[in-house]
Design a protein around this motif. Sequence first.
Motif, short mmCIF file in Angstrom:
data_model
loop_
_atom_site.label_atom_id
_atom_site.label_comp_id
_atom_site.label_asym_id
_atom_site.label_seq_id
_atom_site.Cartn_x
_atom_site.Cartn_y
_atom_site.Cartn_z
N ASP A 295 128.51 31.83 -3.86
CA ASP A 295 128.40 32.53 -2.41
C ASP A 295 127.30 33.24 -2.22
O ASP A 295 127.58 34.15 -1.28
N TRP A 296 126.14 33.21 -2.93
CA TRP A 296 125.14 34.04 -2.87
C TRP A 296 124.72 34.34 -1.45
O TRP A 296 124.17 35.49 -1.20
N HIS A 297 124.74 33.25 -0.58
CA HIS A 297 124.07 33.22 1.00
C HIS A 297 125.07 34.25 1.63
O HIS A 297 124.55 34.41 2.50
N ASP A 298 125.95 34.49 1.46
CA ASP A 298 127.00 35.61 2.03
C ASP A 298 126.45 36.73 1.83
O ASP A 298 127.01 37.67 2.72
N TRP A 299 125.73 37.05 0.84
CA TRP A 299 125.34 38.70 0.56
C TRP A 299 124.07 38.75 0.71
O TRP A 299 123.37 39.82 0.89
N TYR A 300 123.08 37.64 0.61
CA TYR A 300 121.71 37.78 0.17
C TYR A 300 120.97 36.74 1.16
O TYR A 300 121.52 35.63 1.31
N SER A 301 119.70 37.03 1.66
CA SER A 301 118.98 35.94 2.39
C SER A 301 118.41 34.96 1.48
O SER A 301 118.17 33.82 1.89
N ARG A 302 117.85 35.29 0.40
CA ARG A 302 117.25 34.37 -0.51
C ARG A 302 118.04 34.55 -2.07
O ARG A 302 118.58 35.43 -2.55
N ARG A 303 117.80 33.41 -2.64
CA ARG A 303 118.47 33.24 -4.01
C ARG A 303 117.73 34.25 -5.06
O ARG A 303 118.73 34.79 -5.79
N ILE A 304 116.57 34.34 -4.88
CA ILE A 304 115.94 35.44 -5.60
C ILE A 304 115.24 36.15 -4.41
O ILE A 304 114.54 35.55 -3.71
N GLN A 305 115.61 37.60 -4.23
CA GLN A 305 114.81 38.38 -3.44
C GLN A 305 113.87 39.46 -4.18
O GLN A 305 114.57 40.14 -4.96
N PHE A 306 112.90 39.63 -3.32
CA PHE A 306 111.95 40.43 -4.08
C PHE A 306 112.09 41.86 -3.22
O PHE A 306 112.51 41.92 -2.11
N CYS A 307 111.84 42.80 -3.96
CA CYS A 307 111.87 44.18 -3.65
C CYS A 307 110.83 44.64 -2.70
O CYS A 307 109.62 44.59 -3.13
N GLN A 308 111.00 45.61 -1.55
CA GLN A 308 110.15 45.73 -0.72
C GLN A 308 110.11 47.31 -0.71
O GLN A 308 109.36 47.95 0.01
N TRP A 309 111.32 48.14 -1.25
CA TRP A 309 111.09 49.35 -1.07
C TRP A 309 110.27 50.26 -2.12
O TRP A 309 109.93 51.15 -2.04
#
Length: 360
Positions: A215-229
């Motif tokens: 259910d990763w798509h319920d919590w994040y937009s991409r399966r691997i998400q790169f940090c932008q902070w």
Amino acid sequence: MLSFRKALIIAAVLITLILFLRSSHPSSAAVASSPETVAYDISQETKERPSDQDANYLQQTLKKPPPPSTAPLRERLRYHFSYNLDAKFPAYIWQTWKYTPASLWFSQDLRGPEASWTEMNPKFVHQVIPDETLHHLIKYLYGSIPEVFEAFDSLPLPVLKADFFRYLILLARGGVYSDIDTSALKPVVDWLPDGLDLSTIGFIVGIEADPDRPDWHDWYSRRIQFCQWTIQAKSGHPILIDIVSYITEEALRMKKAGILKKGKMDKTIVEFTGPAAWTDAVFRYFNDPEYFNIEPGSTRNITYEDFTNQVDYQKVGDVVVLPITSFSPGVQQMGAQDVNNPMAFVKHDFEGTWKTDPSL
């Protein structure tokens, strides 16, 4: 007639901008005395004298006229913000917030995290750009490409401008961008191992999320998400060209359609300027045959599978991808280790300060 308070605000903005411009051009003596400049340049203007061959190339480049205003946006961005892989990483640390640390209104909760960047990196130029200065700074940096400034100035929410700013400042000046609610755990010069040739690296990005669950798509937009902070880059990097072009074009498209307004946009913040748009830009670069030797007709793409469960450095072309522990230590999920792990470089407090903005 200007009120006394408005006059003070205008004066503060002008003083901040003047100080920023001065600090952006440190003296050659300061650069020579900095041990970090063995690997990191404080300013593009203070590079070593080029060889004769480099000088000839530079002379030919300078003779080339700028592209016309009708040329594609990416072409003009590449011209004005050229990418030099051999250059040193500029020793800048960029942050932005509503007020500068010198202000009485700068949050006490942020003073420790903000100070950690200077304490860990005493030879770096550390700038916290206040909201009142962003407008003037972006207009100064992108005066030759007016649609970029128009897009920035037209964004209806502070969080959109904060997102866009990090890409714009890194494209124009390079260095490190990090959110104001982050703390430096290790000096920037210690982020990469000693044996890694920095002349082959132009970009450093960390993994934000690796949700290995159905259910990763319920919590994040991409399966691997790169940090932008937290991002480190040499100025002019193609990933930054891409994301700046994307946001500019989407902003002006929505402005023309009359929907670049709070509650009217046809893109979410995450997909417009945030981590989803950012992750897509990084993957587009990894799979761009202009920069990578991709065999004609090959179906092989770099995907999330190349980064899931990553625990160490991974180099893809001129990009170093750091594991989730590097910029998200202590989150107690997705394989992130604690803050005392050797790969932990930056701690993010996840304050979500933009969510408390009354304009949202």
